[in-house]
Write a protein that holds these residues in place. Structure first.
Motif, PDB file in Angstrom:
ATOM      1  N   PRO A  51       0.950  -1.186   0.003  1.00  0.00           N
ATOM      2  CA  PRO A  51      -0.037  -0.235  -0.160  1.00  0.00           C
ATOM      3  C   PRO A  51       0.929   1.259  -0.059  1.00  0.00           C
ATOM      4  CG  PRO A  51      -0.822  -1.664   1.857  1.00  0.00           C
ATOM      5  CD  PRO A  51       0.211  -2.074   1.135  1.00  0.00           C
ATOM      6  N   GLU A  52       2.055   1.181   0.475  1.00  0.00           N
ATOM      7  CA  GLU A  52       2.982   2.224   0.495  1.00  0.00           C
ATOM      8  C   GLU A  52       3.396   2.646  -0.855  1.00  0.00           C
ATOM      9  OE1 GLU A  52       7.005   3.729   2.868  1.00  0.00           O
ATOM     10  OE2 GLU A  52       6.212   1.593   2.863  1.00  0.00           O
ATOM     11  N   LEU A  53       3.561   1.833  -1.676  1.00  0.00           N
ATOM     12  CA  LEU A  53       3.837   2.183  -2.994  1.00  0.00           C
ATOM     13  C   LEU A  53       2.515   2.910  -3.576  1.00  0.00           C
ATOM     14  CD1 LEU A  53       5.899   1.937  -5.862  1.00  0.00           C
ATOM     15  CD2 LEU A  53       3.944   0.336  -6.484  1.00  0.00           C
ATOM     16  N   LEU A  54       1.346   2.379  -3.544  1.00  0.00           N
ATOM     17  CA  LEU A  54       0.208   2.976  -4.014  1.00  0.00           C
ATOM     18  C   LEU A  54       0.097   4.390  -3.390  1.00  0.00           C
ATOM     19  CD1 LEU A  54      -2.620   2.929  -5.381  1.00  0.00           C
ATOM     20  CD2 LEU A  54      -3.546   1.939  -3.049  1.00  0.00           C
ATOM     21  N   GLN A  55       0.322   4.671  -2.388  1.00  0.00           N
ATOM     22  CA  GLN A  55       0.180   5.962  -1.811  1.00  0.00           C
ATOM     23  C   GLN A  55       1.181   6.715  -2.488  1.00  0.00           C
ATOM     24  OE1 GLN A  55      -2.370   7.031  -0.499  1.00  0.00           O
ATOM     25  NE2 GLN A  55      -2.546   6.028   1.676  1.00  0.00           N
ATOM     26  N   PHE A  56       2.558   6.449  -2.850  1.00  0.00           N
ATOM     27  CA  PHE A  56       3.638   7.191  -3.610  1.00  0.00           C
ATOM     28  C   PHE A  56       3.290   7.410  -4.854  1.00  0.00           C
ATOM     29  CE2 PHE A  56       7.261   7.892  -6.004  1.00  0.00           C
ATOM     30  CZ  PHE A  56       8.000   8.720  -5.337  1.00  0.00           C
ATOM     31  N   VAL A  57       2.556   6.551  -5.748  1.00  0.00           N
ATOM     32  CA  VAL A  57       2.619   6.653  -7.270  1.00  0.00           C
ATOM     33  C   VAL A  57       1.277   7.696  -7.417  1.00  0.00           C
ATOM     34  CG1 VAL A  57       3.824   4.712  -7.826  1.00  0.00           C
ATOM     35  CG2 VAL A  57       1.440   4.280  -7.405  1.00  0.00           C
ATOM     36  N   ALA A  58       0.231   7.367  -6.281  1.00  0.00           N
ATOM     37  CA  ALA A  58      -0.844   8.086  -6.489  1.00  0.00           C
ATOM     38  C   ALA A  58      -0.840   9.646  -6.119  1.00  0.00           C
ATOM     39  CB  ALA A  58      -2.089   7.689  -5.631  1.00  0.00           C
ATOM     40  N   LYS A  59       0.348   9.865  -5.359  1.00  0.00           N
ATOM     41  CA  LYS A  59       0.472  11.261  -4.775  1.00  0.00           C
ATOM     42  C   LYS A  59       0.337  12.270  -5.664  1.00  0.00           C
ATOM     43  CE  LYS A  59       3.585  13.905  -1.788  1.00  0.00           C
ATOM     44  NZ  LYS A  59       4.848  13.793  -1.104  1.00  0.00           N
ATOM     45  N   GLY A  60      -0.481  13.328  -5.391  1.00  0.00           N
ATOM     46  CA  GLY A  60      -0.741  14.439  -6.420  1.00  0.00           C
ATOM     47  C   GLY A  60      -2.101  14.334  -7.065  1.00  0.00           C
ATOM     48  N   MET A  61      -2.556  13.210  -7.265  1.00  0.00           N
ATOM     49  CA  MET A  61      -3.916  13.055  -7.534  1.00  0.00           C
ATOM     50  C   MET A  61      -4.798  12.596  -6.750  1.00  0.00           C
ATOM     51  SD  MET A  61      -3.422  12.217 -11.808  1.00  0.00           S
ATOM     52  CE  MET A  61      -5.439  12.582 -11.991  1.00  0.00           C
ATOM     53  N   ILE A  62      -4.459  11.443  -6.060  1.00  0.00           N
ATOM     54  CA  ILE A  62      -5.445  10.880  -4.871  1.00  0.00           C
ATOM     55  C   ILE A  62      -4.613  10.487  -3.917  1.00  0.00           C
ATOM     56  CG2 ILE A  62      -7.066   8.891  -4.677  1.00  0.00           C
ATOM     57  CD1 ILE A  62      -7.589   8.644  -7.351  1.00  0.00           C
ATOM     58  N   VAL A  67     -10.090   3.052   5.856  1.00  0.00           N
ATOM     59  CA  VAL A  67     -10.996   3.282   7.084  1.00  0.00           C
ATOM     60  C   VAL A  67     -11.029   2.413   8.305  1.00  0.00           C
ATOM     61  CG1 VAL A  67     -12.761   3.948   5.346  1.00  0.00           C
ATOM     62  CG2 VAL A  67     -12.673   1.521   5.856  1.00  0.00           C
ATOM     63  N   ASP A  68     -10.089   1.513   8.052  1.00  0.00           N
ATOM     64  CA  ASP A  68      -9.553   0.463   9.333  1.00  0.00           C
ATOM     65  C   ASP A  68      -8.652   1.322  10.203  1.00  0.00           C
ATOM     66  OD1 ASP A  68      -8.556  -1.487  10.946  1.00  0.00           O
ATOM     67  OD2 ASP A  68      -7.796  -2.872   9.618  1.00  0.00           O
ATOM     68  N   GLY A  69      -8.992   1.360  11.508  1.00  0.00           N
ATOM     69  CA  GLY A  69      -8.353   2.076  12.570  1.00  0.00           C
ATOM     70  C   GLY A  69      -6.721   1.841  12.617  1.00  0.00           C
ATOM     71  N   GLU A  70      -6.660   0.483  11.998  1.00  0.00           N
ATOM     72  CA  GLU A  70      -5.193   0.156  12.120  1.00  0.00           C
ATOM     73  C   GLU A  70      -4.303   0.422  11.003  1.00  0.00           C
ATOM     74  OE1 GLU A  70      -4.439  -3.828  13.093  1.00  0.00           O
ATOM     75  OE2 GLU A  70      -6.291  -3.847  14.625  1.00  0.00           O
ATOM     76  N   GLY A  71      -4.984   1.049   9.889  1.00  0.00           N
ATOM     77  CA  GLY A  71      -4.395   1.483   8.773  1.00  0.00           C
ATOM     78  C   GLY A  71      -4.193   0.397   7.686  1.00  0.00           C
ATOM     79  N   PHE A  72      -3.643   0.497   6.625  1.00  0.00           N
ATOM     80  CA  PHE A  72      -3.266  -0.447   5.843  1.00  0.00           C
ATOM     81  C   PHE A  72      -2.086  -1.527   6.256  1.00  0.00           C
ATOM     82  CE2 PHE A  72      -4.679   2.847   2.558  1.00  0.00           C
ATOM     83  CZ  PHE A  72      -5.741   2.306   2.148  1.00  0.00           C
ATOM     84  N   GLY A  83     -11.012  -1.107   2.671  1.00  0.00           N
ATOM     85  CA  GLY A  83     -11.803   0.040   2.370  1.00  0.00           C
ATOM     86  C   GLY A  83     -10.780   1.340   2.766  1.00  0.00           C
ATOM     87  N   ALA A  84     -10.980   2.131   1.887  1.00  0.00           N
ATOM     88  CA  ALA A  84     -10.367   3.675   1.955  1.00  0.00           C
ATOM     89  C   ALA A  84     -11.389   4.690   1.531  1.00  0.00           C
ATOM     90  CB  ALA A  84      -9.357   3.541   0.860  1.00  0.00           C
TER      91      ALA A  84
END
Length: 182
Positions: A51-62, A67-72, A83-84
């Motif tokens: 999920p960390e890669l997803l956050q990086f490549v999406a940065k700037g657009m999404i 929604v899980d209290g513990e995160g991805f 869920g997100a």
């Protein structure tokens, strides 16, 4: 070299398709975005499972917020649904809760398949595929089946921009030797 790809620039193709949705055949779109990335396939494969890669490549657009209290988790798990909340450009809420079900993680063939959905994108079936091109480059393709009712065209146009953006950010991952999920 894969047809139409040069200089690591993403190439996008949109096709009209028909899929089944709630017992009906509906008109959807298949978006395929592909590029060459100068990265070893083993490192790309390790990164894409996080999920960390997803956050990086999406940065700037999404921006995705679990929604899980513990995160991805550190690594996506086959068979799990996450869920997100999505925020376009980091601050505009879109689609309500976006659900991502990891259908298949195929390490032998470097493929990940998901079934995703939210209020707007009723169907978002995503396949990631990688192939080694020599020892230090890969062919990378995102293929997404998209259906969102009357919003299908708009969602597909946005997805085309988003996946081209993602693959450009992959070039940064390769150039800077970034590693995720540690």
């Amino acid at each position: 070299m894969k047809q139409g790809l040069s200089q690591n620039k993403p190439v996008a193709k949109v096709e009209k398709i028909y899929i089944e949705y709630k017992g009906d055949s509906v008109e959807a779109r298949r978006l395929t975005v592909s590029s060459m990335i100068p990265i070893e396939i083993a490192r790309a494969w390790t990164n894409v499972q996080t999920p960390e890669l997803l956050q990086f490549v999406a940065k700037g657009m999404i921006k995705f917020k679990s929604v899980d209290g513990e995160g991805f988790p550190k690594k996506w798990q086959e068979g799990q649904t996450y869920g997100a909340k999505m925020r376009v450009f980091g601050f505009i809420p879109f689609g309500g809760i976006h659900y991502l079900n990891i259908v298949k993680i195929d390490s032998a063939n470097y493929q990940i398949s998901t079934k995703e959905w939210d209020k707007s994108a009723k169907v978002w079936n995503h396949d990631v595929r990688m192939e080694a091109i020599g020892t230090d480059s890969i062919y990378y393709a995102d293929s997404i089946e998209i259906y969102g009712g009357f919003m299908t065209g708009f969602i597909t146009a946005f997805a085309k921009l988003f996946y081209k953006h993602r693959q450009k950010r992959w070039q940064i991952v390769a150039r800077e030797n970034l590693e995720f999920g540690k």
